[in-house]
Design a protein around this motif. Sequence first.
Motif, PDB file in Angstrom:
ATOM      1  N   ALA A 104       8.256  -0.346   9.626  1.00  0.00           N
ATOM      2  CA  ALA A 104       6.726  -0.792   9.386  1.00  0.00           C
ATOM      3  C   ALA A 104       6.539  -1.744   8.293  1.00  0.00           C
ATOM      4  O   ALA A 104       5.898  -2.620   8.243  1.00  0.00           O
ATOM      5  CB  ALA A 104       5.956   0.398   9.556  1.00  0.00           C
ATOM      6  N   ALA A 105       7.193  -1.220   6.899  1.00  0.00           N
ATOM      7  CA  ALA A 105       7.105  -1.782   5.784  1.00  0.00           C
ATOM      8  C   ALA A 105       7.556  -3.385   6.095  1.00  0.00           C
ATOM      9  O   ALA A 105       7.059  -4.396   5.614  1.00  0.00           O
ATOM     10  CB  ALA A 105       7.584  -1.054   4.579  1.00  0.00           C
ATOM     11  N   ALA A 106       8.790  -3.320   6.298  1.00  0.00           N
ATOM     12  CA  ALA A 106       9.607  -4.421   6.542  1.00  0.00           C
ATOM     13  C   ALA A 106       8.956  -5.398   7.507  1.00  0.00           C
ATOM     14  O   ALA A 106       8.721  -6.681   7.216  1.00  0.00           O
ATOM     15  CB  ALA A 106      10.877  -4.230   7.207  1.00  0.00           C
ATOM     16  N   ALA A 107       8.436  -4.825   8.816  1.00  0.00           N
ATOM     17  CA  ALA A 107       7.736  -5.596   9.574  1.00  0.00           C
ATOM     18  C   ALA A 107       6.382  -6.173   9.040  1.00  0.00           C
ATOM     19  O   ALA A 107       5.765  -7.336   9.282  1.00  0.00           O
ATOM     20  CB  ALA A 107       7.285  -4.932  10.862  1.00  0.00           C
ATOM     21  N   GLY A 108       5.759  -5.498   8.280  1.00  0.00           N
ATOM     22  CA  GLY A 108       4.446  -6.107   7.624  1.00  0.00           C
ATOM     23  C   GLY A 108       4.699  -7.144   6.590  1.00  0.00           C
ATOM     24  O   GLY A 108       3.900  -8.235   6.720  1.00  0.00           O
ATOM     25  N   LEU A 109       5.713  -6.918   5.747  1.00  0.00           N
ATOM     26  CA  LEU A 109       6.139  -8.145   5.046  1.00  0.00           C
ATOM     27  C   LEU A 109       6.330  -9.109   5.733  1.00  0.00           C
ATOM     28  O   LEU A 109       5.896 -10.533   5.320  1.00  0.00           O
ATOM     29  CB  LEU A 109       7.320  -7.687   4.080  1.00  0.00           C
ATOM     30  N   ALA A 174      -9.653  -3.305  -2.450  1.00  0.00           N
ATOM     31  CA  ALA A 174      -8.878  -2.459  -2.139  1.00  0.00           C
ATOM     32  C   ALA A 174      -9.273  -0.814  -2.454  1.00  0.00           C
ATOM     33  O   ALA A 174      -8.952   0.008  -1.612  1.00  0.00           O
ATOM     34  CB  ALA A 174      -7.468  -2.453  -3.087  1.00  0.00           C
ATOM     35  N   SER A 175     -10.013  -0.746  -3.400  1.00  0.00           N
ATOM     36  CA  SER A 175     -10.954   0.651  -3.827  1.00  0.00           C
ATOM     37  C   SER A 175     -11.672   0.890  -2.578  1.00  0.00           C
ATOM     38  O   SER A 175     -11.663   1.825  -2.039  1.00  0.00           O
ATOM     39  CB  SER A 175     -11.672   0.531  -4.895  1.00  0.00           C
ATOM     40  N   LYS A 176     -12.471   0.048  -1.889  1.00  0.00           N
ATOM     41  CA  LYS A 176     -13.162   0.188  -0.797  1.00  0.00           C
ATOM     42  C   LYS A 176     -12.095   0.669   0.336  1.00  0.00           C
ATOM     43  O   LYS A 176     -12.360   1.777   1.133  1.00  0.00           O
ATOM     44  CB  LYS A 176     -14.044  -0.646  -0.318  1.00  0.00           C
ATOM     45  N   VAL A 177     -11.368  -0.081   0.630  1.00  0.00           N
ATOM     46  CA  VAL A 177     -10.183   0.132   1.810  1.00  0.00           C
ATOM     47  C   VAL A 177      -9.775   1.492   1.687  1.00  0.00           C
ATOM     48  O   VAL A 177      -9.472   2.103   2.495  1.00  0.00           O
ATOM     49  CB  VAL A 177      -9.252  -1.103   1.964  1.00  0.00           C
ATOM     50  N   MET A 178      -9.111   1.619   0.484  1.00  0.00           N
ATOM     51  CA  MET A 178      -8.461   3.019   0.413  1.00  0.00           C
ATOM     52  C   MET A 178      -9.253   4.355   0.394  1.00  0.00           C
ATOM     53  O   MET A 178      -8.682   5.442   0.774  1.00  0.00           O
ATOM     54  CB  MET A 178      -7.802   2.941  -1.082  1.00  0.00           C
ATOM     55  N   ALA A 179     -10.663   4.171   0.442  1.00  0.00           N
ATOM     56  CA  ALA A 179     -11.341   5.140   0.552  1.00  0.00           C
ATOM     57  C   ALA A 179     -11.800   5.712   1.858  1.00  0.00           C
ATOM     58  O   ALA A 179     -12.347   6.263   2.510  1.00  0.00           O
ATOM     59  CB  ALA A 179     -12.764   5.152  -0.192  1.00  0.00           C
ATOM     60  N   ALA A 180     -11.123   4.823   2.943  1.00  0.00           N
ATOM     61  CA  ALA A 180     -11.424   4.997   4.464  1.00  0.00           C
ATOM     62  C   ALA A 180     -10.388   5.994   4.845  1.00  0.00           C
ATOM     63  O   ALA A 180      -9.193   6.060   4.496  1.00  0.00           O
ATOM     64  CB  ALA A 180     -10.824   3.612   5.168  1.00  0.00           C
ATOM     65  N   PRO A 181     -10.940   6.742   5.705  1.00  0.00           N
ATOM     66  CA  PRO A 181     -10.228   7.990   6.318  1.00  0.00           C
ATOM     67  C   PRO A 181      -9.086   7.621   7.177  1.00  0.00           C
ATOM     68  O   PRO A 181      -8.991   6.331   7.765  1.00  0.00           O
ATOM     69  CB  PRO A 181     -11.015   8.706   7.336  1.00  0.00           C
ATOM     70  N   GLY A 182      -7.685   8.009   6.958  1.00  0.00           N
ATOM     71  CA  GLY A 182      -6.484   7.562   7.799  1.00  0.00           C
ATOM     72  C   GLY A 182      -5.819   6.228   7.017  1.00  0.00           C
ATOM     73  O   GLY A 182      -4.638   5.795   7.631  1.00  0.00           O
ATOM     74  N   MET A 183      -6.299   5.896   5.726  1.00  0.00           N
ATOM     75  CA  MET A 183      -5.558   4.670   5.207  1.00  0.00           C
ATOM     76  C   MET A 183      -4.401   5.342   4.536  1.00  0.00           C
ATOM     77  O   MET A 183      -4.589   6.121   3.671  1.00  0.00           O
ATOM     78  CB  MET A 183      -6.468   4.140   4.263  1.00  0.00           C
ATOM     79  N   VAL A 184      -3.391   4.412   4.664  1.00  0.00           N
ATOM     80  CA  VAL A 184      -2.008   4.874   3.805  1.00  0.00           C
ATOM     81  C   VAL A 184      -1.843   3.904   2.865  1.00  0.00           C
ATOM     82  O   VAL A 184      -1.503   4.306   1.880  1.00  0.00           O
ATOM     83  CB  VAL A 184      -0.902   4.711   5.096  1.00  0.00           C
ATOM     84  N   ALA A 185      -1.759   2.481   3.173  1.00  0.00           N
ATOM     85  CA  ALA A 185      -1.541   1.563   2.191  1.00  0.00           C
ATOM     86  C   ALA A 185      -2.114   0.054   2.396  1.00  0.00           C
ATOM     87  O   ALA A 185      -2.290  -0.022   3.682  1.00  0.00           O
ATOM     88  CB  ALA A 185       0.027   1.494   1.718  1.00  0.00           C
ATOM     89  N   GLU A 186      -2.181  -0.576   1.488  1.00  0.00           N
ATOM     90  CA  GLU A 186      -2.184  -2.061   1.693  1.00  0.00           C
ATOM     91  C   GLU A 186      -1.480  -3.024   1.191  1.00  0.00           C
ATOM     92  O   GLU A 186      -0.949  -2.615   0.171  1.00  0.00           O
ATOM     93  CB  GLU A 186      -3.809  -2.657   1.290  1.00  0.00           C
ATOM     94  N   LEU A 187      -0.927  -4.148   1.899  1.00  0.00           N
ATOM     95  CA  LEU A 187      -0.309  -5.124   1.163  1.00  0.00           C
ATOM     96  C   LEU A 187      -0.895  -6.485   1.150  1.00  0.00           C
ATOM     97  O   LEU A 187      -1.716  -6.966   2.261  1.00  0.00           O
ATOM     98  CB  LEU A 187       1.204  -5.286   1.967  1.00  0.00           C
TER      99      LEU A 187
END
Length: 260
Positions: A104-109, A174-187
Amino acid sequence: MLYSVRMRAAQGGAHELGGKHVSGAERLVGRELLTATVTAMLERALSHSRGAADFTNLVIEAVPARDIQETVCLPVTTIAVTGVIAGRAAAQTELIKAGVAPAAAAAGLAALAGVNGMRGAIIADARTGVRLDTSGQSGIRVSRMDIADEQAYLGWLKSQGYNNTHIREAIVLASKVMAAPGMVAELCWSDDPEYTAGYVATPGGYTRFTHLKPYGSEIGGRIFFVKENTNMDQLIKYLQYQPVLIKVPAEEVRADAVSR
Ligand code: WAQ
Ligand code: MG
């Protein structure tokens, strides 16, 4: 009472008519900063490194104080990398450490490397890498967020040697996004041709990489990786509509005040 100020600008006509995305911005400010904020956003649209906007959409909406949530700012780390290949490899490792499946990480990049002119973000399943949102070419735009105490924030950034607009805005987002339930990471890396740094954010922190794309490239974007079974309607509503103010960690503000 605060005001949500949102800007999106395009060249060659409006976004919805096929114009090229140039720039966007979002703030949550008091009445005393409203006029200056709107003017600065318009100026940004008219003189941007992706081109001068010939379409600018500015929306100003009052937000009642009782609707505003607060969340704490992510700690920031910078990793100096020698170039784009090393940077993307390090970002991929960071995503995997955060719980994104390697494929999934590779696909995201790969997806970000092929993104062309989206104004919002892609949301993908952290386990499979499959895109979950249905926003197509426009993407999901995170909005209605800002810093609670701007002077404290600027001091906090400066004490770590950070002082540019890209960093200032990206940490808030990113601080707003990471506070969302279910969030794992952002690239993320920028679509501005002169800005080559990018980051991986996780609920535990914001890690910058000095090179995630070649200088001069206008290909950039954002991907949010979420846990399977995340309620997409709730998540998208939170990202777009929930007003959030970001607070600098209290002990860091005190330490900074003492050192001054
Ligand atoms: N919501 C969702 N996606 C967005 C938003 C938003 N509010 N703003 C930008 N994007 C997406 C969109 O696809 C843009 O094309 C892309 O991100 C890049 O936006 O630590 O400046 O504003 O040195 O060009 C990151 C590194 C800088 C900062 C990111 O992004 C650092 C940056 P830009
Ligand atoms: Mg940009």
